[in-house]
Design a protein around this motif. Structure first.
Motif, PDB file in Angstrom:
ATOM      1  N   LEU A 167       0.815  -1.215   0.000  1.00  0.00           N
ATOM      2  CA  LEU A 167       0.000   0.000   0.000  1.00  0.00           C
ATOM      3  C   LEU A 167       0.851   1.269   0.000  1.00  0.00           C
ATOM      4  CD1 LEU A 167      -2.658  -1.133   2.642  1.00  0.00           C
ATOM      5  CD2 LEU A 167      -2.932  -1.080   0.151  1.00  0.00           C
ATOM      6  N   SER A 168       2.040   1.188   0.596  1.00  0.00           N
ATOM      7  CA  SER A 168       2.831   2.407   0.779  1.00  0.00           C
ATOM      8  C   SER A 168       3.971   2.575  -0.219  1.00  0.00           C
ATOM      9  CB  SER A 168       3.403   2.437   2.204  1.00  0.00           C
ATOM     10  OG  SER A 168       4.258   1.325   2.422  1.00  0.00           O
ATOM     11  N   ASN A 169       4.454   1.471  -0.798  1.00  0.00           N
ATOM     12  CA  ASN A 169       5.584   1.556  -1.727  1.00  0.00           C
ATOM     13  C   ASN A 169       5.057   1.516  -3.163  1.00  0.00           C
ATOM     14  OD1 ASN A 169       7.787   0.894  -3.479  1.00  0.00           O
ATOM     15  ND2 ASN A 169       8.963   0.190  -1.699  1.00  0.00           N
ATOM     16  N   SER A 170       5.240   2.601  -3.889  1.00  0.00           N
ATOM     17  CA  SER A 170       4.693   2.693  -5.251  1.00  0.00           C
ATOM     18  C   SER A 170       5.310   1.661  -6.187  1.00  0.00           C
ATOM     19  CB  SER A 170       4.920   4.104  -5.816  1.00  0.00           C
ATOM     20  OG  SER A 170       6.317   4.404  -5.858  1.00  0.00           O
ATOM     21  N   GLY A 196       0.012  -6.374 -10.108  1.00  0.00           N
ATOM     22  CA  GLY A 196      -0.710  -7.235 -11.029  1.00  0.00           C
ATOM     23  C   GLY A 196       0.186  -8.162 -11.824  1.00  0.00           C
ATOM     24  N   ASP A 197       1.517  -7.944 -11.786  1.00  0.00           N
ATOM     25  CA  ASP A 197       2.432  -8.868 -12.465  1.00  0.00           C
ATOM     26  C   ASP A 197       2.313 -10.249 -11.836  1.00  0.00           C
ATOM     27  OD1 ASP A 197       3.144  -6.644 -13.853  1.00  0.00           O
ATOM     28  OD2 ASP A 197       5.259  -6.633 -13.236  1.00  0.00           O
ATOM     29  N   LEU A 198       2.452 -11.266 -12.666  1.00  0.00           N
ATOM     30  CA  LEU A 198       2.137 -12.627 -12.229  1.00  0.00           C
ATOM     31  C   LEU A 198       2.862 -13.036 -10.951  1.00  0.00           C
ATOM     32  CD1 LEU A 198       0.616 -15.245 -12.777  1.00  0.00           C
ATOM     33  CD2 LEU A 198       2.567 -15.993 -14.185  1.00  0.00           C
ATOM     34  N   ASP A 199       4.177 -12.815 -10.894  1.00  0.00           N
ATOM     35  CA  ASP A 199       4.927 -13.274  -9.720  1.00  0.00           C
ATOM     36  C   ASP A 199       4.501 -12.539  -8.456  1.00  0.00           C
ATOM     37  OD1 ASP A 199       6.003 -10.924 -10.764  1.00  0.00           O
ATOM     38  OD2 ASP A 199       8.018 -11.345  -9.993  1.00  0.00           O
ATOM     39  N   VAL A 200       4.302 -11.215  -8.578  1.00  0.00           N
ATOM     40  CA  VAL A 200       3.912 -10.431  -7.407  1.00  0.00           C
ATOM     41  C   VAL A 200       2.485 -10.787  -6.996  1.00  0.00           C
ATOM     42  CG1 VAL A 200       3.675  -8.106  -6.463  1.00  0.00           C
ATOM     43  CG2 VAL A 200       5.434  -8.579  -8.186  1.00  0.00           C
ATOM     44  N   LYS A 201       1.608 -10.929  -7.991  1.00  0.00           N
ATOM     45  CA  LYS A 201       0.213 -11.261  -7.710  1.00  0.00           C
ATOM     46  C   LYS A 201       0.095 -12.618  -7.019  1.00  0.00           C
ATOM     47  CE  LYS A 201      -4.309 -11.593  -9.953  1.00  0.00           C
ATOM     48  NZ  LYS A 201      -5.047 -11.423 -11.232  1.00  0.00           N
ATOM     49  N   MET A 202       0.818 -13.616  -7.533  1.00  0.00           N
ATOM     50  CA  MET A 202       0.750 -14.955  -6.933  1.00  0.00           C
ATOM     51  C   MET A 202       1.268 -14.946  -5.492  1.00  0.00           C
ATOM     52  SD  MET A 202      -0.730 -16.786  -9.120  1.00  0.00           S
ATOM     53  CE  MET A 202      -0.504 -18.373  -8.348  1.00  0.00           C
ATOM     54  N   PHE A 203       2.304 -14.156  -5.242  1.00  0.00           N
ATOM     55  CA  PHE A 203       2.849 -14.066  -3.885  1.00  0.00           C
ATOM     56  C   PHE A 203       1.814 -13.489  -2.920  1.00  0.00           C
ATOM     57  CE2 PHE A 203       5.676 -13.678  -0.454  1.00  0.00           C
ATOM     58  CZ  PHE A 203       5.636 -12.392   0.057  1.00  0.00           C
ATOM     59  N   TYR A 204       1.168 -12.386  -3.336  1.00  0.00           N
ATOM     60  CA  TYR A 204       0.200 -11.757  -2.445  1.00  0.00           C
ATOM     61  C   TYR A 204      -1.071 -12.591  -2.292  1.00  0.00           C
ATOM     62  CZ  TYR A 204       2.657  -7.478  -1.313  1.00  0.00           C
ATOM     63  OH  TYR A 204       3.550  -6.570  -0.785  1.00  0.00           O
ATOM     64  N   LEU A 205      -1.487 -13.264  -3.361  1.00  0.00           N
ATOM     65  CA  LEU A 205      -2.653 -14.145  -3.243  1.00  0.00           C
ATOM     66  C   LEU A 205      -2.386 -15.281  -2.257  1.00  0.00           C
ATOM     67  CD1 LEU A 205      -3.892 -14.397  -6.953  1.00  0.00           C
ATOM     68  CD2 LEU A 205      -5.089 -13.316  -5.018  1.00  0.00           C
ATOM     69  N   GLY A 206      -1.170 -15.799  -2.282  1.00  0.00           N
ATOM     70  CA  GLY A 206      -0.799 -16.846  -1.331  1.00  0.00           C
ATOM     71  C   GLY A 206      -0.876 -16.361   0.108  1.00  0.00           C
ATOM     72  N   LEU A 207      -0.427 -15.134   0.338  1.00  0.00           N
ATOM     73  CA  LEU A 207      -0.516 -14.568   1.685  1.00  0.00           C
ATOM     74  C   LEU A 207      -1.969 -14.420   2.123  1.00  0.00           C
ATOM     75  CD1 LEU A 207       2.198 -11.737   1.542  1.00  0.00           C
ATOM     76  CD2 LEU A 207       2.418 -13.987   2.611  1.00  0.00           C
ATOM     77  N   LEU A 208      -2.819 -13.951   1.200  1.00  0.00           N
ATOM     78  CA  LEU A 208      -4.235 -13.750   1.530  1.00  0.00           C
ATOM     79  C   LEU A 208      -4.927 -15.072   1.847  1.00  0.00           C
ATOM     80  CD1 LEU A 208      -5.034 -11.068  -1.188  1.00  0.00           C
ATOM     81  CD2 LEU A 208      -5.111 -10.706   1.296  1.00  0.00           C
ATOM     82  N   VAL A 264      -5.447  -4.710  -0.139  1.00  0.00           N
ATOM     83  CA  VAL A 264      -4.572  -5.389  -1.097  1.00  0.00           C
ATOM     84  C   VAL A 264      -5.399  -6.316  -1.986  1.00  0.00           C
ATOM     85  CG1 VAL A 264      -2.701  -7.063  -1.326  1.00  0.00           C
ATOM     86  CG2 VAL A 264      -2.513  -5.201   0.341  1.00  0.00           C
ATOM     87  N   ASN A 265      -6.353  -7.015  -1.394  1.00  0.00           N
ATOM     88  CA  ASN A 265      -7.212  -7.917  -2.161  1.00  0.00           C
ATOM     89  C   ASN A 265      -7.988  -7.144  -3.230  1.00  0.00           C
ATOM     90  OD1 ASN A 265      -8.333 -10.595  -2.573  1.00  0.00           O
ATOM     91  ND2 ASN A 265     -10.247  -9.764  -1.747  1.00  0.00           N
ATOM     92  N   ALA A 266      -8.452  -5.968  -2.858  1.00  0.00           N
ATOM     93  CA  ALA A 266      -9.183  -5.132  -3.821  1.00  0.00           C
ATOM     94  C   ALA A 266      -8.273  -4.704  -4.967  1.00  0.00           C
ATOM     95  CB  ALA A 266      -9.754  -3.913  -3.105  1.00  0.00           C
ATOM     96  N   MET A 267      -7.025  -4.388  -4.652  1.00  0.00           N
ATOM     97  CA  MET A 267      -6.060  -4.008  -5.686  1.00  0.00           C
ATOM     98  C   MET A 267      -5.840  -5.166  -6.658  1.00  0.00           C
ATOM     99  SD  MET A 267      -3.268  -2.034  -3.293  1.00  0.00           S
ATOM    100  CE  MET A 267      -1.991  -2.115  -4.531  1.00  0.00           C
ATOM    101  N   LEU A 268      -5.763  -6.378  -6.134  1.00  0.00           N
ATOM    102  CA  LEU A 268      -5.529  -7.548  -6.983  1.00  0.00           C
ATOM    103  C   LEU A 268      -6.735  -7.849  -7.863  1.00  0.00           C
ATOM    104  CD1 LEU A 268      -3.781  -9.850  -4.353  1.00  0.00           C
ATOM    105  CD2 LEU A 268      -2.699  -8.820  -6.357  1.00  0.00           C
ATOM    106  N   GLU A 269      -7.934  -7.655  -7.325  1.00  0.00           N
ATOM    107  CA  GLU A 269      -9.147  -7.925  -8.090  1.00  0.00           C
ATOM    108  C   GLU A 269      -9.413  -6.832  -9.123  1.00  0.00           C
ATOM    109  OE1 GLU A 269     -11.675 -10.437  -4.726  1.00  0.00           O
ATOM    110  OE2 GLU A 269     -12.169  -8.322  -5.132  1.00  0.00           O
ATOM    111  N   GLY A 270      -8.893  -5.623  -8.829  1.00  0.00           N
ATOM    112  CA  GLY A 270      -9.107  -4.509  -9.757  1.00  0.00           C
ATOM    113  C   GLY A 270      -8.228  -4.622 -10.967  1.00  0.00           C
TER     114      GLY A 270
END
Length: 389
Positions: free
Chosen positions: A348-351, A358-370, A383-389
């Motif tokens: 949320l804080s680091n641009s 939304g890049d695949l590797d970053v998205k998969m990492f955050y989805l795993g955490l969720l 974060v979940n909203a950012m991924l779904e958007g």
């Protein structure tokens, strides 16, 4: 003298059982000095000890120093007070039944059952006289800790070199425990890890006959070893062992008969059997404990790595470095709730993270955490909203 100049015993692959003995009235029926020496200088045995104890009392003197001084003084004009003569008197000392072949017999039994048996003397008697006995000359003892003299170049005694009394006997148990056998080696004060101790107290036996053995007996008992009181095979008087048993100084008592098949022989063999089984369990315990320590250390290293990666991700200033950090973070299987919250906060804080979430590797990492969250916190929902958007 530095400690590296001393020879120290190292921990063996097999368990070591140290059997420690007093000498007078434990291995021999009488005081060693009373079996020829006192008579040779023209004294009655009782008179000699009365004078010796009186000398100690009148001069606030250690009783062992007193008898050593009296032995030397009374030899004047009667015999040359040399090491050789003292050893010769030692050769005349009588031993209890079975002592002659006891030490090798018990060592052999131990070896047959996977236990290294070592025999030690811890005595207020004279080392030189003990060294003159047949058993000592045949290599019975790993070490003899006893009072002794310093000798001049002609072998004549000049001064006490070592005095062992009932209280300082205990230091030798600690030396045996750690394998620091030289009496001048300061390594006896070093700290040893439990699994590095050569002879733990649970693998010590102390055999004695009287009050002078109580400090050693109590120490061995306190730390799980075996203290044995012996009573005379000549008089069969059990009064002293009853008292020591009553006062919880000893665990067992037996007649001072060291013959094969005698009560004492069977008792020591039972202790050897128990040592073999107990040390197998102790070895298993230390294997388990050391594995747990290794895992804990590994976990500690993992924790350090996590902290470094969190800092690295938070301070990332490029897409390339963010992808590289995420790649390393994906290799870690478990994150705590607190750590997940920190990672969500970074998104949320680091641009740099937010722009490529939304890049695949970053998205998969955050989805795993969720997916590993039992319930979504406010930050997790953002974060979940950012991924779904």
């Amino acid at each position: 003298m530095s400690s590296n100049q001393y020879t120290r015993e190292r921990k063996e692959d097999k368990p070591v059982l140290a059997i420690c003995y007093d000498f007078d009235k434990t291995l021999s029926p009488d005081d060693m000095q009373a079996q020829g020496y006192i008579q040779s200088v023209g004294y009655d045995v009782g008179e000699f000890w009365t004078e010796s104890n009186g000398l100690a009392s009148q001069n606030d003197m250690d009783q062992n120093l007193a008898y050593m001084l009296l032995m030397k003084k009374k030899a004047a004009g009667k015999l040359v007070f040399t090491r050789e003569n003292l050893e010769n008197y030692g050769a005349k000392v009588s031993l209890f039944p079975g002592v002659e072949d006891w030490f090798e017999r018990i060592r052999t039994y131990g070896a047959e059952h996977g236990v290294i048996v070592e025999h030690y003397i811890i005595s207020s008697g004279l080392k030189e006289m003990i060294e003159g006995t047949s058993v000592a000359k045949n290599g019975a003892f790993k070490r003899i800790y006893a009072s002794s003299f310093y000798y001049d170049s002609d072998g004549v005694a000049e001064w006490p070199a070592q005095v062992v009394n009932y209280t300082n006997k205990t230091q030798f148990l600690f030396r045996i425990e750690k394998g620091v056998l030289d009496i001048n080696d300061p390594g006896v004060n070093d700290s040893f890890a439990p699994d590095e101790i050569r002879v733990p107290f649970r693998n010590m036996v102390y055999i004695g006959d009287s009050d002078t053995d109580i400090p050693c007996m109590k120490l061995v008992n306190t730390y799980g070893g075996h203290s044995i009181g012996v009573y005379s095979a000549v008089t069969h008087d059990k009064a002293k062992v009853y008292k020591m048993m009553r006062d919880n100084r000893i665990r067992y008592y037996a007649m001072a008969d060291y013959s094969d098949g005698a009560e004492l022989d069977e008792l020591i063999k039972a202790i050897i059997d128990r040592t073999a089984k107990n040390e197998a369990l102790e070895s298993k315990f230390f294997d388990c404990k050391n594995e747990q320590i290794r895992v804990d250390r590994q976990n500690s290293d993992d924790q350090k790595e996590k902290i470094e990666l969190l800092i690295e991700l938070e301070s990332s200033r490029s897409f390339a470095s963010t992808h590289a950090t995420i790649e390393k973070m994906r290799r870690i299987e478990t994150w705590t709730q607190e750590e997940r919250e920190a990672i969500f906060e970074i998104a949320l804080s680091n641009s740099q993270v937010r722009y490529i979430i939304g890049d695949l590797d970053v998205k998969m990492f955050y989805l795993g955490l969720l997916r590993n969250c039992q319930s979504l916190s406010e930050k997790a929902m953002e974060v979940n909203a950012m991924l779904e958007g």
